[in-house]
Motif scaffolding. Sequence first.
Motif, PDB file in Angstrom:
ATOM      1  N   LYS A 134      -5.802  -3.920   1.948  1.00 51.09           N
ATOM      2  CA  LYS A 134      -5.164  -2.637   1.650  1.00 51.09           C
ATOM      3  C   LYS A 134      -4.402  -2.106   2.864  1.00 51.09           C
ATOM      4  CE  LYS A 134      -8.489  -0.932  -1.808  1.00 51.09           C
ATOM      5  NZ  LYS A 134      -9.497   0.131  -2.081  1.00 51.09           N
ATOM      6  N   THR A 141      -0.502  -3.916  -7.532  1.00 48.84           N
ATOM      7  CA  THR A 141      -0.922  -3.359  -6.243  1.00 48.84           C
ATOM      8  C   THR A 141       0.246  -3.262  -5.279  1.00 48.84           C
ATOM      9  OG1 THR A 141      -3.079  -4.408  -6.565  1.00 48.84           O
ATOM     10  CG2 THR A 141      -2.557  -3.640  -4.342  1.00 48.84           C
ATOM     11  N   PRO A 171      -7.198  -7.306  -3.811  1.00 41.72           N
ATOM     12  CA  PRO A 171      -6.751  -5.904  -3.770  1.00 41.72           C
ATOM     13  C   PRO A 171      -7.813  -4.915  -3.302  1.00 41.72           C
ATOM     14  CG  PRO A 171      -5.962  -6.962  -5.768  1.00 41.72           C
ATOM     15  CD  PRO A 171      -6.897  -7.944  -5.122  1.00 41.72           C
TER      16      PRO A 171
END
Length: 297
Positions: A215, A238, A209
């Motif tokens: 991301k 996430t 993450p």
Amino acid sequence: MSLKCETERSKTWKDFGDGVPCVLGIDEAGRGPVLGPMVYAAAISPLDQNDELKALGVDDSKALNEAKREEIFEKMNNDEEIQQLVAYALRALSPELISSSMLKRQKYSLNEVSHDAAIALIRDALNCNVNVVEIKVDTVGPKATYQAKLEKLFPGISICVTEKADSLFPIVSAASIAAKVTRDHRLKHWEFKEKNVKVPDAGFGSGYPGDPNTKKFLQLSVNPVFGFCSLVRSSWKTASTIVEKRCVPGYWEDDEEEGKPQNKKMSGWLQPKNAEEKVPKRNVYFKERSMRNVVSL
């Protein structure tokens, strides 16, 4: 990758050691990432070959660089002498399998998923006629509880469940390497089942993450209607946070028909409607037609 998980074995796993007492070690790779599979591996070696296993250079996979891990794993697969020293088996749990398990109404936690993968590998070794007399396991959850669980399932075998087992026991280090290299390979060569998945020029990263490339991939690839592709563990916070913010709100017909407020979360159907409700309510279609489940023939 799918909702099924099969045990994969190295060449000498079956009947390994021809009955000599063996030690079995278990470790995993990819427990924390939001992308890709989690791979559980078991390694086996003759009990009296601990020094030879150390000489191979095994260590906690995180303590070795990628080239060294690849070198050792290549020997485990292709060097005939090393294949008599150590064999391995593994179970690769797909992102879909992990997510579907964790999102069940009756919760099936990641710890339980992990325990069951380890248990399946131990059983496979015994079913393949390996004389396992000792088991070393890197703990998942409370170690005393986990060890008691394994001792109940496998009486007569000396079992040690502890933290940092991959650093303490060479056989667990060997399992750690098999798990890590296998996961890295599958993530690196991932083939999307879905069409037109948007991947940044720099790729989707390590899957953790905190990785900037991961991301960026999550933000870029999410579909406003269908959510994420099968590479993503949709049950991870996430990922679910992005779905709630970026995807079309959920609409549940049953809530409207029963006069209940609409649940706008995509994951809302997974949550019980009240404290007493244990199972999903029957759809109004079946109620209006007085239809019932067949329980006997």
